[in-house]
Structure formats: structure tokens, C-alpha cells
Design a protein around this motif. Structure first.
Motif: not given
Length: 201
Positions: A18-19, A21-23, A25-26, A48, A51, A54, A164
Motif C-alpha cells: 500500500g505504501i 502504491a501510494s508513493v 500512484g499519488a 519516497s 512517504g 509521513e 476517506s
């Protein structure tokens, strides 16, 4: 000293994926740019970094949440795989748990404020409910405390785990006002009491 994992390997993999994918995809078009654009790799480094910062912030707030839930530094250290002293030195920080000093700009016409202290993850909402009935509403918070301000009418407070964007918009459309940026894993809301509106469940 090594702590025993509280998560299953599948759960750990899901978090890691998930991390990642966020890095990737965002930032707009980052993943695709890596096929042909050297500059994309600098954007990947920057994404990165964000990420990692965070994740570090979430860990600090998660540790303070565990402390607020009554866990000792020894227990927290075991989960982290470090000694009690190492956990405390890294995460306690200077003044953590202490309420803020007097609110800025506090003149004679400023609203009256007070601090609800000694709170935990399990009693903070009851304390806010009682304060809200007496016309106090939350304006700030941190580990083990909430700062509230006096008003002429009752308030209700609500706590939700990281909503969300759609749920956040729904809460705001129902009159809930976000307070601050949240304290992982919680986000806090308040609204003046209207007998015709119930808090969401």
C-alpha cells in the motif's frame, strides 16, 4: 531485544504494498514516466521522501496513542524491538504530553479556554461530551489532552479513524467542522448541537 510481530506476514505485506502504491500512484504520471524520463526518478526520490516522513509521523503518533491507551514504555519498546529507554528517548520528546501554554493573542476580549488533561484514547470522548454539554468546544489537542474554548451554546464532538475524502465531505455537509489535521489514527470533528441532527455512527 526483538519484539514479537503483532501482525501476520500477509498483513505486513499489504501495508508495504500500500505504501509503495501510494508513493508511485499519488504524483501524476510518475509510474509511467519511469519508462522514459530520467527526471521521473528524481520525482520518485521526492515522493519516497514524503512517504518516509509521513510514515515516521504516523509511527510517532501511533506510539503516543499506545501510551494514551495505557501501555508502558517497556511494552512499546518490545513491539518496536528496542529497549524501554530507547523507545522513550526516541518518542517521548521534550514536553510531550504537556498542554500548550496560554493561547496566542489572549486579550480581555478573547474567548475563555481551558485544558482537559490526563485523557486517554478510552476516556477522551466522554470528557469532550461532558465539556460540550457545558458549552465548551475543542480547538486543539495532543497526547493526553484537549484544549477547549467556551461558547454560549452546547457542542457535540465526533472522532473517526482517517475518513476517506468522500466521508470527510459528507461529514462537512452534515455540519461537522474538522479540528486540526488529526492525530493518527483519529480525526476530530465538532458542531453546535442541533436537536434535529444526530451524530453519525
Amino acid at each position: 531485544m526483538s519484539g514479537e510481530p503483532l501482525l501476520h506476514p500477509v498483513e505486513m505485506d499489504r501495508i508495504r504494498e500500500g505504501i509503495a502504491a501510494s508513493v508511485l500512484g499519488a504524483p501524476e504520471g510518475l509510474a509511467d514516466s519511469l519508462e522514459h524520463d530520467a527526471h521521473g526518478y528524481l520525482r520518485l526520490v521526492d515522493a519516497s521522501r514524503v512517504g518516509a516522513e509521513e510514515a515516521s509521523r504516523l509511527l510517532r503518533e501511533a506510539v503516543q496513542g499506545a501510551r494514551a491507551a495505557g501501555h508502558s514504555w517497556d511494552t512499546v519498546g518490545r513491539v518496536l524491538g528496542v529497549s524501554r529507554q530507547a523507545a522513550q528517548q526516541r518518542f517521548a520528546g521534550k514536553g510531550v504530553g504537556a498542554p500548550p501554554s496560554a493561547p496566542p493573542g489572549g486579550g480581555s476580549n478573547s474567548p475563555k479556554r481551558r485544558t482537559l488533561s490526563g485523557l486517554t484514547a478510552f476516556n477522551e470522548m466522554a470528557a469532550l461530551e461532558e465539556a460540550g454539554r457545558d458549552g465548551w468546544h475543542m480547538v486543539g489537542y495532543g497526547p493526553f489532552f484537549h484544549e477547549v474554548e467556551a461558547s454560549g451554546h452546547p457542542w457535540e464532538h465526533y472522532r473517526v479513524t482517517l475518513p476517506s475524502p468522500a466521508r470527510h465531505r459528507r461529514l462537512e455537509s452534515e455540519g461537522w467542522i474538522p479540528v486540526g489535521a488529526g492525530w493518527f489514527p483519529w480525526r476530530y470533528y465538532k458542531r453546535p448541537v442541533d436537536p434535529g441532527i444526530k451524530a453519525p455512527t
